[in-house]
Design a protein around this motif. Structure first.
Motif, PDB file in Angstrom:
ATOM      1  N   ALA A 306      28.384 -50.443  -2.400  1.00  0.00           N
ATOM      2  CA  ALA A 306      27.585 -50.256  -1.191  1.00  0.00           C
ATOM      3  C   ALA A 306      27.470 -48.778  -0.827  1.00  0.00           C
ATOM      4  N   ALA A 307      28.554 -48.022  -0.985  1.00  0.00           N
ATOM      5  CA  ALA A 307      28.514 -46.595  -0.679  1.00  0.00           C
ATOM      6  C   ALA A 307      27.574 -45.863  -1.630  1.00  0.00           C
ATOM      7  N   ALA A 308      27.583 -46.255  -2.901  1.00  0.00           N
ATOM      8  CA  ALA A 308      26.676 -45.628  -3.860  1.00  0.00           C
ATOM      9  C   ALA A 308      25.220 -45.925  -3.518  1.00  0.00           C
ATOM     10  N   VAL A 309      24.932 -47.143  -3.094  1.00  0.00           N
ATOM     11  CA  VAL A 309      23.564 -47.493  -2.705  1.00  0.00           C
ATOM     12  C   VAL A 309      23.133 -46.704  -1.472  1.00  0.00           C
ATOM     13  N   ARG A 310      24.046 -46.489  -0.530  1.00  0.00           N
ATOM     14  CA  ARG A 310      23.709 -45.679   0.645  1.00  0.00           C
ATOM     15  C   ARG A 310      23.336 -44.254   0.241  1.00  0.00           C
ATOM     16  N   GLU A 311      24.038 -43.712  -0.750  1.00  0.00           N
ATOM     17  CA  GLU A 311      23.698 -42.373  -1.226  1.00  0.00           C
ATOM     18  C   GLU A 311      22.318 -42.364  -1.876  1.00  0.00           C
ATOM     19  N   VAL A 312      22.006 -43.412  -2.630  1.00  0.00           N
ATOM     20  CA  VAL A 312      20.682 -43.519  -3.248  1.00  0.00           C
ATOM     21  C   VAL A 312      19.601 -43.596  -2.179  1.00  0.00           C
ATOM     22  N   ALA A 313      19.839 -44.410  -1.142  1.00  0.00           N
ATOM     23  CA  ALA A 313      18.859 -44.531  -0.058  1.00  0.00           C
ATOM     24  C   ALA A 313      18.682 -43.213   0.678  1.00  0.00           C
ATOM     25  N   ARG A 314      19.770 -42.479   0.862  1.00  0.00           N
ATOM     26  CA  ARG A 314      19.677 -41.182   1.540  1.00  0.00           C
ATOM     27  C   ARG A 314      18.827 -40.212   0.706  1.00  0.00           C
ATOM     28  N   GLY A 315      19.006 -40.244  -0.609  1.00  0.00           N
ATOM     29  CA  GLY A 315      18.200 -39.394  -1.475  1.00  0.00           C
ATOM     30  C   GLY A 315      16.740 -39.784  -1.471  1.00  0.00           C
ATOM     31  N   MET A 316      16.443 -41.083  -1.340  1.00  0.00           N
ATOM     32  CA  MET A 316      15.060 -41.536  -1.303  1.00  0.00           C
ATOM     33  C   MET A 316      14.360 -41.052  -0.037  1.00  0.00           C
ATOM     34  N   LYS A 317      15.084 -40.998   1.069  1.00  0.00           N
ATOM     35  CA  LYS A 317      14.484 -40.497   2.304  1.00  0.00           C
ATOM     36  C   LYS A 317      14.143 -39.019   2.209  1.00  0.00           C
ATOM     37  N   GLU A 318      14.806 -38.321   1.274  1.00  0.00           N
ATOM     38  CA  GLU A 318      14.522 -36.908   1.066  1.00  0.00           C
ATOM     39  C   GLU A 318      13.507 -36.683  -0.046  1.00  0.00           C
ATOM     40  N   GLY A 319      12.914 -37.770  -0.534  1.00  0.00           N
ATOM     41  CA  GLY A 319      11.841 -37.653  -1.517  1.00  0.00           C
ATOM     42  C   GLY A 319      12.215 -38.085  -2.918  1.00  0.00           C
ATOM     43  N   GLY A 320      13.406 -38.589  -3.146  1.00  0.00           N
ATOM     44  CA  GLY A 320      13.816 -39.013  -4.476  1.00  0.00           C
ATOM     45  C   GLY A 320      13.338 -40.418  -4.811  1.00  0.00           C
ATOM     46  N   GLY A 321      13.543 -40.811  -6.068  1.00  0.00           N
ATOM     47  CA  GLY A 321      13.164 -42.142  -6.501  1.00  0.00           C
ATOM     48  C   GLY A 321      14.334 -43.106  -6.391  1.00  0.00           C
ATOM     49  N   LEU A 322      14.159 -44.289  -6.948  1.00  0.00           N
ATOM     50  CA  LEU A 322      15.184 -45.325  -6.885  1.00  0.00           C
ATOM     51  C   LEU A 322      15.921 -45.479  -8.201  1.00  0.00           C
ATOM     52  N   THR A 323      15.182 -45.591  -9.309  1.00  0.00           N
ATOM     53  CA  THR A 323      15.802 -45.955 -10.577  1.00  0.00           C
ATOM     54  C   THR A 323      16.740 -44.881 -11.106  1.00  0.00           C
ATOM     55  N   ALA A 324      16.295 -43.624 -11.116  1.00  0.00           N
ATOM     56  CA  ALA A 324      17.111 -42.555 -11.707  1.00  0.00           C
ATOM     57  C   ALA A 324      18.451 -42.385 -10.994  1.00  0.00           C
ATOM     58  N   PRO A 325      18.475 -42.246  -9.678  1.00  0.00           N
ATOM     59  CA  PRO A 325      19.794 -42.109  -9.026  1.00  0.00           C
ATOM     60  C   PRO A 325      20.634 -43.372  -9.128  1.00  0.00           C
ATOM     61  N   LEU A 326      20.008 -44.541  -9.194  1.00  0.00           N
ATOM     62  CA  LEU A 326      20.768 -45.783  -9.338  1.00  0.00           C
ATOM     63  C   LEU A 326      21.423 -45.843 -10.711  1.00  0.00           C
ATOM     64  N   ALA A 327      20.697 -45.379 -11.735  1.00  0.00           N
ATOM     65  CA  ALA A 327      21.278 -45.331 -13.082  1.00  0.00           C
ATOM     66  C   ALA A 327      22.391 -44.302 -13.157  1.00  0.00           C
ATOM     67  N   ALA A 328      22.209 -43.157 -12.473  1.00  0.00           N
ATOM     68  CA  ALA A 328      23.235 -42.106 -12.483  1.00  0.00           C
ATOM     69  C   ALA A 328      24.503 -42.561 -11.773  1.00  0.00           C
ATOM     70  N   ALA A 329      24.359 -43.417 -10.761  1.00  0.00           N
ATOM     71  CA  ALA A 329      25.533 -43.909 -10.025  1.00  0.00           C
ATOM     72  C   ALA A 329      26.375 -44.855 -10.869  1.00  0.00           C
ATOM     73  N   ASP A 330      25.776 -45.474 -11.897  1.00  0.00           N
ATOM     74  CA  ASP A 330      26.492 -46.354 -12.822  1.00  0.00           C
ATOM     75  C   ASP A 330      27.217 -47.480 -12.082  1.00  0.00           C
ATOM     76  N   ILE A 331      26.484 -48.165 -11.208  1.00  0.00           N
ATOM     77  CA  ILE A 331      27.100 -49.257 -10.443  1.00  0.00           C
ATOM     78  C   ILE A 331      26.443 -50.601 -10.727  1.00  0.00           C
ATOM     79  N   VAL A 332      25.356 -50.620 -11.492  1.00  0.00           N
ATOM     80  CA  VAL A 332      24.668 -51.873 -11.800  1.00  0.00           C
ATOM     81  C   VAL A 332      24.691 -52.075 -13.309  1.00  0.00           C
ATOM     82  N   PRO A 333      24.583 -53.321 -13.787  1.00  0.00           N
ATOM     83  CA  PRO A 333      24.557 -53.560 -15.228  1.00  0.00           C
ATOM     84  C   PRO A 333      23.419 -52.805 -15.903  1.00  0.00           C
ATOM     85  N   ALA A 334      23.611 -52.446 -17.149  1.00  0.00           N
ATOM     86  CA  ALA A 334      22.611 -51.656 -17.870  1.00  0.00           C
ATOM     87  C   ALA A 334      21.261 -52.371 -17.919  1.00  0.00           C
ATOM     88  N   LYS A 335      21.280 -53.689 -18.092  1.00  0.00           N
ATOM     89  CA  LYS A 335      20.012 -54.417 -18.183  1.00  0.00           C
ATOM     90  C   LYS A 335      19.215 -54.356 -16.883  1.00  0.00           C
TER      91      LYS A 335
END
Length: 407
Positions: A306-335
């Protein structure tokens, strides 16, 4: 001008004569009594409550309440899609809610809607009952005039989440029962079986095999100090609960859980399925992606994820995307990353996340079956080995004692 609402605490009986208690907001005590009677509650005592109106303070999201709420949202969606106005639909909904305290909550919500409050606000005012995604979906449905379909998608997502939770609980019932029985059998043997043979070996323990002496000492220790062992277990459990109530300790624990074999992938898949399903519903409902990501992250039970997802959401509000930071966080299965990337690139993120949730649900089912398949024989073998060791130690002592007597 809308009438000022006040909180009233009540005690009463429902239509089955069962005692109920809770809190309801109303403009006056008389109105509170009237609303309770509309909810089929016979009030015994209605007194002004302390603090702001918060009817849900006396009601929490237990398993039974969660199921009832999911059913109520689904029925409300059906009524709205049939063309019935919201106020009338909520009034009709009251007749199908069996739990009196929950019926009182919906009666208060219906009255608030009747007075002009939007449904989304009445939901957000009851965070103990309705998760944030509920109010967000209702608000999105109100914004585009499609509240019925929005609630229908929400009810479907909540039902699937309940089904997944039920599957996990049901699958673990047998291993847990087997583990409890195993511990009980071992304790009974040490407490009642082994002591029956101690009198045979009185004064000759120095000539018994080491295994026999160990078993008898374990039996004596358990009989002499079972109460402080139980106290130690209870105290240790309470201490661990206090420690893990701290965010840092809970995050460390949840991070460690994700690294465990078999259990880690299972937790990761289950939490990702919940996140993907919630995010997909919010995106389909018209909620902006950064806000939807933040809300969907609250549905995740693992605090590290949940904390990693909050960081991803914070980055999206600053103009970032979803997939790249989610993959970098390494918290979801590869598929899962492929589904997120495809959904973003094709502008069909909602449907793709729905498909991802279905795939992960199947993975969770398979992983659960594999875990239960490993735990069941493991517990059985360990139980058999411990019981066989106790019996072998006793038999070795008896045979050794007989040999000494013959000599």
């Amino acid at each position: 001008m809308a009438e000022v609402q006040h909180a009233f605490r009540y005690r009463g009986t429902d239509s089955l004569g069962k005692r109920v208690a809770g809190q309801i907001d109303a403009g006056s005590r008389e109105e509170a009594v009237r609303r309770l009677r509309q909810a089929a509650i016979l009030p015994i005592d209605v007194t002004p409550g302390a603090g702001p109106a918060a009817p849900s303070g006396a009601l929490t999201r237990t398993g039974k309440t969660r199921t009832a709420i999911t059913r109520a949202i689904g029925e409300l969606a059906v009524l709205l899609e049939a063309g019935i106005p919201l106020e009338r639909a909520m009034a009709l909904l009251l007749d199908s809610i069996e739990q009196a305290p929950l019926r009182a909550e919906f009666a208060a919500m219906q009255q608030a809607v009747k007075e002009g409050a939007p449904l989304s606000r009445t939901l957000s005012e009851r965070p103990a009952l309705f998760p944030p995604v509920t109010a967000a979906m209702a608000e999105a449905g109100e914004a585009d005039g499609r509240l019925g379909p929005a609630l229908s998608r929400l009810a479907d997502a909540l039902q699937r989440e309940d089904d997944l939770r039920g599957l996990i609980v049901t699958s673990m019932i047998y291993p847990v029962i087997l583990l409890v029985i195993s511990v009980g059998v071992i304790a009974l043997m040490l407490l009642f079986v082994v002591p029956q043979f101690e009198s045979l070996f009185a004064g000759a323990e120095d000539r018994l095999p080491a295994a026999s002496v160990f078993i008898m000492e374990a039996s004596r220790t358990l009989r002499a100090g079972w109460w402080w062992m139980l106290l130690l277990l209870v105290g240790g459990g309470f201490a661990l609960r206090q420690v893990f109530s701290r965010p840092q300790a809970r995050a460390a624990r949840d991070r460690f859980v994700l690294t465990l074999p078999q259990i880690g992938p299972l937790v990761c898949s289950a939490e990702t399925a919940r996140f993907a399903r919630t995010l997909g519903v919010l995106v389909d409902g018209g909620v902006p992606l950064p806000s939807a990501t933040l809300l969907a992250g609250r549905a995740i039970g693992n605090s590290h994820m949940a904390a990693a997802v909050r960081e991803v959401a914070r980055g999206m509000k600053e103009g970032g995307g979803l997939t790249a930071p989610l993959a970098a966080a390494d918290i979801v299965p590869a598929k899962a990353i492929g589904f997120f990337r495809t959904g973003e690139e094709t502008s069909r993120l909602g449907p793709m996340l729905g498909k991802l949730a279905e795939v992960l649900d199947r993975d969770v089912t398979i992983q659960l079956q594999r875990l239960v398949g490993l735990l069941t024989p493991a517990i059985t073998v360990i139980l058999g080995a411990v019981v066989a060791t106790i019996i072998a130690a006793i038999m070795a002592a008896i045979l050794g004692f007989n040999d000494l007597a013959l000599a």
